[in-house]
Design a protein around this motif. Structure first.
Motif, PDB file in Angstrom:
ATOM      1  N   GLN A  40      78.902 -19.277   5.693  1.00 20.76           N
ATOM      2  CA  GLN A  40      78.600 -17.856   5.886  1.00 20.76           C
ATOM      3  C   GLN A  40      79.070 -17.034   4.690  1.00 20.76           C
ATOM      4  O   GLN A  40      78.367 -16.124   4.233  1.00 20.76           O
ATOM      5  N   LYS A  41      80.244 -17.365   4.170  1.00 21.23           N
ATOM      6  CA  LYS A  41      80.758 -16.675   2.984  1.00 21.23           C
ATOM      7  C   LYS A  41      79.863 -16.948   1.780  1.00 21.23           C
ATOM      8  O   LYS A  41      79.532 -16.035   1.014  1.00 21.23           O
ATOM      9  N   HIS A  42      79.454 -18.206   1.632  1.00 19.75           N
ATOM     10  CA  HIS A  42      78.571 -18.592   0.525  1.00 19.75           C
ATOM     11  C   HIS A  42      77.239 -17.845   0.606  1.00 19.75           C
ATOM     12  O   HIS A  42      76.729 -17.352  -0.413  1.00 19.75           O
ATOM     13  N   LYS A  96      76.634 -14.999   2.114  1.00 18.63           N
ATOM     14  CA  LYS A  96      76.847 -13.571   1.867  1.00 18.63           C
ATOM     15  C   LYS A  96      76.925 -13.287   0.373  1.00 18.63           C
ATOM     16  O   LYS A  96      76.432 -12.256  -0.104  1.00 18.63           O
ATOM     17  N   GLU A  97      77.525 -14.204  -0.364  1.00 17.91           N
ATOM     18  CA  GLU A  97      77.678 -14.016  -1.810  1.00 17.91           C
ATOM     19  C   GLU A  97      76.430 -14.425  -2.580  1.00 17.91           C
ATOM     20  O   GLU A  97      76.294 -14.081  -3.762  1.00 17.91           O
ATOM     21  N   ASN A  98      75.532 -15.171  -1.936  1.00 17.55           N
ATOM     22  CA  ASN A  98      74.333 -15.678  -2.614  1.00 17.55           C
ATOM     23  C   ASN A  98      73.075 -15.424  -1.782  1.00 17.55           C
ATOM     24  O   ASN A  98      72.217 -16.298  -1.664  1.00 17.55           O
ATOM     25  N   ASP A  99      72.978 -14.226  -1.221  1.00 17.66           N
ATOM     26  CA  ASP A  99      71.836 -13.852  -0.386  1.00 17.66           C
ATOM     27  C   ASP A  99      70.643 -13.542  -1.293  1.00 17.66           C
ATOM     28  O   ASP A  99      70.644 -12.521  -1.992  1.00 17.66           O
ATOM     29  N   GLU A 156      82.368 -21.152   8.521  1.00 15.08           N
ATOM     30  CA  GLU A 156      82.965 -19.989   7.866  1.00 15.08           C
ATOM     31  C   GLU A 156      82.655 -19.968   6.368  1.00 15.08           C
ATOM     32  O   GLU A 156      82.273 -18.928   5.813  1.00 15.08           O
ATOM     33  N   LEU A 157      82.779 -21.120   5.716  1.00 14.19           N
ATOM     34  CA  LEU A 157      82.549 -21.174   4.271  1.00 14.19           C
ATOM     35  C   LEU A 157      81.070 -21.029   3.924  1.00 14.19           C
ATOM     36  O   LEU A 157      80.726 -20.432   2.897  1.00 14.19           O
ATOM     37  N   LEU A 192      76.924 -26.377   0.284  1.00 14.01           N
ATOM     38  CA  LEU A 192      78.202 -26.242  -0.423  1.00 14.01           C
ATOM     39  C   LEU A 192      78.376 -27.322  -1.490  1.00 14.01           C
ATOM     40  O   LEU A 192      79.486 -27.566  -1.962  1.00 14.01           O
ATOM     41  N   THR A 226      85.561 -24.407   9.974  1.00 10.88           N
ATOM     42  CA  THR A 226      85.754 -24.119   8.551  1.00 10.88           C
ATOM     43  C   THR A 226      84.446 -24.228   7.785  1.00 10.88           C
ATOM     44  O   THR A 226      84.153 -23.408   6.905  1.00 10.88           O
ATOM     45  N   ASN A 283      89.687 -28.825   1.875  1.00  5.04           N
ATOM     46  CA  ASN A 283      90.114 -27.682   2.687  1.00  5.04           C
ATOM     47  C   ASN A 283      91.370 -27.974   3.509  1.00  5.04           C
ATOM     48  O   ASN A 283      91.642 -27.290   4.504  1.00  5.04           O
TER      49      ASN A 283
END
Length: 207
Positions: free
Chosen positions: A189-191, A193-196, A186-187, A142, A183, A168
Motif C-alpha cells: 500500500q505504501k509502495h 501510494k508513492e508510485n500511483d 502495508e508495504l 516489491l 506487513t 523485515n
C-alpha cells in the motif's frame, strides 16, 4: 453542468449559480481522476469539467450511470427507488452503460485492486488459488522473485517469502500468515501510494 431529460424527452439545463464564487470557475490547474468505480455524481462532475471547463480527465473508463433516481417511502415503511429521468453531459451525451473515456487512459497495476488474503490463514508450499496468486503479485510488486505468477505456492514462492521476512525482521518460515501478511499488505500500500501511475500522470499534467 448537466442536463436532465424526462420521460417525454423534455430537457432542462442545470447550471452553476453565477452569483457564487464567480460562477464556480476553476481558477487553478486541475485534472479529474476517474475509474470504473466513478459513477453518477462523480461522472457529472467529470463531464462538466471537461465539456464546460476544458479540464482533462485521467484514469480508466468510468462506470456509466446516467439515470436520475428518487427514493419514495411506502406506507409500510419500505422504500422504493424510482428512475425519474436521465442526465446528459453539457454537450447532450448520455453516458449510461457507456461511461466516460478519459483524455489520458492510464490503468492501475492489477495488484492494486486484488482481494487481500486473510492474515488468519496460512499459505505454504503446494497451496493453490486466487489468494496465492495475489500473494505472488504483491511480492513481485516489491521486486521479490516468485518465479511464475500462476497461483501455485512453489519453493520459489516460499524462498521469496523468506527473503521478505528476513528484510523485515520477521520469523523466516517461508509461510505467508499473520504478521508477514499484514506487513506485506502495508508495504505494498505504501509502495502504491508513492508510485500511483494515475496520480503521477495527473500531477504532471497540471505542473
Amino acid at each position: 453542468m448537466f442536463k436532465e431529460e424526462n420521460k417525454d424527452g423534455e430537457k432542462s439545463a442545470i447550471t452553476a449559480d453565477s452569483s457564487v464564487n464567480d460562477g464556480y470557475k476553476v481558477k487553478v490547474p486541475t485534472t479529474i481522476l476517474v475509474d470504473n468505480g466513478s459513477a453518477s455524481a462523480s461522472e457529472i462532475l467529470a463531464a462538466a469539467a471537461r465539456e464546460s471547463g476544458d479540464i482533462e480527465i485521467v484514469g480508466t473508463k468510468s462506470f456509466g450511470k446516467g439515470t436520475v433516481q428518487t427514493a419514495k417511502t411506502m406506507e409500510d415503511g419500505s422504500t422504493i427507488k424510482l428512475t425519474v429521468a436521465k442526465w446528459l453531459t453539457p454537450n447532450g451525451t448520455w453516458i449510461n452503460k457507456k461511461g466516460i473515456t478519459p483524455d489520458k487512459v492510464i490503468s492501475m497495476p492489477d495488484y492494486a485492486t486484488a482481494t487481500i488474503p486473510s492474515d488468519s490463514k496460512k499459505y505454504t508450499i503446494n497451496d493453490f488459488g486466487d489468494d496465492v496468486l495475489t500473494i505472488e503479485k504483491l511480492l513481485k510488486a516489491l521486486d521479490y522473485n516468485v518465479g511464475d505468477v500462476d497461483g501455485l505456492y512453489t519453493t520459489d514462492t516460499a524462498y521469496a517469502v523468506q527473503r521478505f521476512q528476513r528484510d523485515n525482521n520477521l520469523e523466516e518460515t517461508g509461510v505467508m500468515t499473520g504478521k508477514t501478511t499484514d506487513t506485506l499488505v502495508e508495504l505494498v500500500q505504501k509502495h502504491l501510494k508513492e508510485n500511483d501511475p494515475q496520480l503521477n500522470a495527473a500531477m504532471n499534467m497540471v505542473k
